[in-house]
Motif scaffolding. Sequence first.
Motif, PDB file in Angstrom:
ATOM      1  N   MET A  91       0.849  -1.179   0.000  1.00 42.23           N
ATOM      2  CA  MET A  91       0.000   0.000   0.000  1.00 42.23           C
ATOM      3  C   MET A  91       0.891   1.237   0.000  1.00 42.23           C
ATOM      4  N   LYS A  92       0.532   2.219  -0.794  1.00 44.67           N
ATOM      5  CA  LYS A  92       1.392   3.397  -0.887  1.00 44.67           C
ATOM      6  C   LYS A  92       1.106   4.365   0.256  1.00 44.67           C
ATOM      7  N   ALA A  93       2.138   5.061   0.626  1.00 41.93           N
ATOM      8  CA  ALA A  93       1.996   6.032   1.716  1.00 41.93           C
ATOM      9  C   ALA A  93       1.332   7.291   1.191  1.00 41.93           C
ATOM     10  N   ARG A  94       0.615   7.961   2.059  1.00 43.92           N
ATOM     11  CA  ARG A  94      -0.023   9.222   1.662  1.00 43.92           C
ATOM     12  C   ARG A  94       1.032  10.230   1.238  1.00 43.92           C
ATOM     13  N   GLY A  95       0.676  11.005   0.219  1.00 44.68           N
ATOM     14  CA  GLY A  95       1.560  12.075  -0.215  1.00 44.68           C
ATOM     15  C   GLY A  95       2.522  11.628  -1.298  1.00 44.68           C
ATOM     16  N   THR A  96       2.666  10.298  -1.534  1.00 45.74           N
ATOM     17  CA  THR A  96       3.542   9.867  -2.616  1.00 45.74           C
ATOM     18  C   THR A  96       2.739   9.840  -3.890  1.00 45.74           C
ATOM     19  N   THR A  97       3.413  10.018  -5.008  1.00 43.63           N
ATOM     20  CA  THR A  97       2.719  10.017  -6.285  1.00 43.63           C
ATOM     21  C   THR A  97       3.261   8.889  -7.142  1.00 43.63           C
ATOM     22  N   LYS A  98       2.412   8.399  -8.023  1.00 45.99           N
ATOM     23  CA  LYS A  98       2.813   7.333  -8.941  1.00 45.99           C
ATOM     24  C   LYS A  98       3.641   7.924 -10.064  1.00 45.99           C
ATOM     25  N   SER A  99       4.404   7.071 -10.716  1.00 45.51           N
ATOM     26  CA  SER A  99       5.172   7.537 -11.869  1.00 45.51           C
ATOM     27  C   SER A  99       4.212   7.850 -13.009  1.00 45.51           C
ATOM     28  N   ALA A 100       4.682   8.584 -13.981  1.00 46.76           N
ATOM     29  CA  ALA A 100       3.842   8.996 -15.109  1.00 46.76           C
ATOM     30  C   ALA A 100       3.396   7.803 -15.944  1.00 46.76           C
ATOM     31  N   THR A 101       4.132   6.691 -15.871  1.00 44.23           N
ATOM     32  CA  THR A 101       3.787   5.528 -16.683  1.00 44.23           C
ATOM     33  C   THR A 101       2.922   4.518 -15.939  1.00 44.23           C
ATOM     34  N   ALA A 102       2.625   4.769 -14.671  1.00 40.50           N
ATOM     35  CA  ALA A 102       1.843   3.833 -13.860  1.00 40.50           C
ATOM     36  C   ALA A 102       0.378   3.846 -14.269  1.00 40.50           C
ATOM     37  N   PHE A 103      -0.274   2.699 -14.090  1.00 45.37           N
ATOM     38  CA  PHE A 103      -1.703   2.601 -14.338  1.00 45.37           C
ATOM     39  C   PHE A 103      -2.438   3.234 -13.158  1.00 45.37           C
ATOM     40  N   ARG A 104      -3.618   3.780 -13.430  1.00 46.38           N
ATOM     41  CA  ARG A 104      -4.401   4.450 -12.393  1.00 46.38           C
ATOM     42  C   ARG A 104      -5.746   3.744 -12.213  1.00 46.38           C
ATOM     43  N   THR A 105      -6.246   3.740 -10.996  1.00 49.72           N
ATOM     44  CA  THR A 105      -7.577   3.192 -10.737  1.00 49.72           C
ATOM     45  C   THR A 105      -8.612   4.263 -11.087  1.00 49.72           C
ATOM     46  N   ILE A 106      -9.854   3.857 -11.179  1.00 49.95           N
ATOM     47  CA  ILE A 106     -10.919   4.807 -11.500  1.00 49.95           C
ATOM     48  C   ILE A 106     -11.032   5.879 -10.419  1.00 49.95           C
ATOM     49  N   SER A 107     -10.798   5.504  -9.166  1.00 52.87           N
ATOM     50  CA  SER A 107     -10.897   6.508  -8.101  1.00 52.87           C
ATOM     51  C   SER A 107      -9.755   7.527  -8.210  1.00 52.87           C
ATOM     52  N   GLU A 108      -8.575   7.080  -8.614  1.00 55.19           N
ATOM     53  CA  GLU A 108      -7.455   8.020  -8.788  1.00 55.19           C
ATOM     54  C   GLU A 108      -7.721   8.967  -9.958  1.00 55.19           C
ATOM     55  N   VAL A 109      -8.212   8.421 -11.061  1.00 56.52           N
ATOM     56  CA  VAL A 109      -8.506   9.258 -12.235  1.00 56.52           C
ATOM     57  C   VAL A 109      -9.635  10.220 -11.911  1.00 56.52           C
ATOM     58  N   SER A 110     -10.649   9.726 -11.240  1.00 55.07           N
ATOM     59  CA  SER A 110     -11.778  10.564 -10.844  1.00 55.07           C
ATOM     60  C   SER A 110     -11.299  11.732  -9.990  1.00 55.07           C
ATOM     61  N   SER A 111     -10.426  11.443  -9.058  1.00 50.75           N
ATOM     62  CA  SER A 111      -9.896  12.481  -8.182  1.00 50.75           C
ATOM     63  C   SER A 111      -9.000  13.458  -8.948  1.00 50.75           C
ATOM     64  N   ASP A 112      -8.124  12.930  -9.807  1.00 53.93           N
ATOM     65  CA  ASP A 112      -7.201  13.780 -10.577  1.00 53.93           C
ATOM     66  C   ASP A 112      -7.952  14.741 -11.503  1.00 53.93           C
ATOM     67  N   LEU A 113      -8.995  14.228 -12.172  1.00 54.44           N
ATOM     68  CA  LEU A 113      -9.727  15.047 -13.140  1.00 54.44           C
ATOM     69  C   LEU A 113     -10.906  15.788 -12.514  1.00 54.44           C
ATOM     70  N   ASP A 114     -11.208  15.470 -11.267  1.00 56.64           N
ATOM     71  CA  ASP A 114     -12.366  16.051 -10.585  1.00 56.64           C
ATOM     72  C   ASP A 114     -13.654  15.767 -11.372  1.00 56.64           C
ATOM     73  N   VAL A 115     -13.769  14.500 -11.781  1.00 56.95           N
ATOM     74  CA  VAL A 115     -14.939  14.025 -12.519  1.00 56.95           C
ATOM     75  C   VAL A 115     -15.452  12.803 -11.767  1.00 56.95           C
ATOM     76  N   PRO A 116     -16.761  12.724 -11.484  1.00 57.77           N
ATOM     77  CA  PRO A 116     -17.288  11.566 -10.762  1.00 57.77           C
ATOM     78  C   PRO A 116     -17.017  10.251 -11.505  1.00 57.77           C
ATOM     79  N   GLN A 117     -16.874   9.177 -10.755  1.00 51.29           N
ATOM     80  CA  GLN A 117     -16.584   7.871 -11.344  1.00 51.29           C
ATOM     81  C   GLN A 117     -17.670   7.428 -12.317  1.00 51.29           C
ATOM     82  N   HIS A 118     -18.938   7.724 -11.997  1.00 48.97           N
ATOM     83  CA  HIS A 118     -20.010   7.286 -12.900  1.00 48.97           C
ATOM     84  C   HIS A 118     -19.915   7.990 -14.254  1.00 48.97           C
ATOM     85  N   VAL A 119     -19.367   9.205 -14.261  1.00 45.54           N
ATOM     86  CA  VAL A 119     -19.195   9.930 -15.528  1.00 45.54           C
ATOM     87  C   VAL A 119     -18.098   9.259 -16.348  1.00 45.54           C
ATOM     88  N   LEU A 120     -17.017   8.835 -15.691  1.00 43.84           N
ATOM     89  CA  LEU A 120     -15.946   8.132 -16.402  1.00 43.84           C
ATOM     90  C   LEU A 120     -16.470   6.838 -17.010  1.00 43.84           C
TER      91      LEU A 120
END
Length: 167
Positions: free
Chosen positions: A1-30
């Motif tokens: 499990m990653k520690a808070r405040g660390t960021t993934k590399s630019a090539t890492a895969f993202r979960t829907i919750s991470e993408v939703s948070s990054d783009l500020d778009v609800p998961q159902h919209v994605l």
Amino acid sequence: MKARGTTKSATAFRTISEVSSDLDVPQHVLRFWEGKFPQLRPLKRGGGRRYYRPEDVDLLRQIQNLLYGEGYTIKGVQRLLKDGKVDDDPDARRVEETPEEPDVPDNFEAVPDEAAMALLDGEEGAPVVALDGLSDTIRQAIAQVLDELKEARLLLAVGEEKEIREV
């Protein structure tokens, strides 16, 4: 499990919750966008868990900008993606959209108001339409609609004159 405040590399895969948070778009919209844009193909693992590739996130960011920033419709963005007109150059995305036909009930009767007619005629004292703060795309669309309305009005006037002469 990653520690808070660390960021993934630019090539890492993202979960829907991470993408939703990054783009500020609800998961159902994605999830909805996945159904509308076949170019979006996140990996799906056991239990349907989605993993977005960096290129998926970039495409989502472009879709978000076109829909929310540029004011395109879903169909307009679909057309841009289909035609290959989505890239990093925002000016390359500015193409003319064909408006959808509105649903008009059979019993609809158009009755133009005087202010609209004065605007179409270019009369003195016609209402001033404030176009400040509108994008060039919106201004062009308004100008095109106004030209089409003027042309339709001329066609109607010619048709009425022809009808009167035939009677």
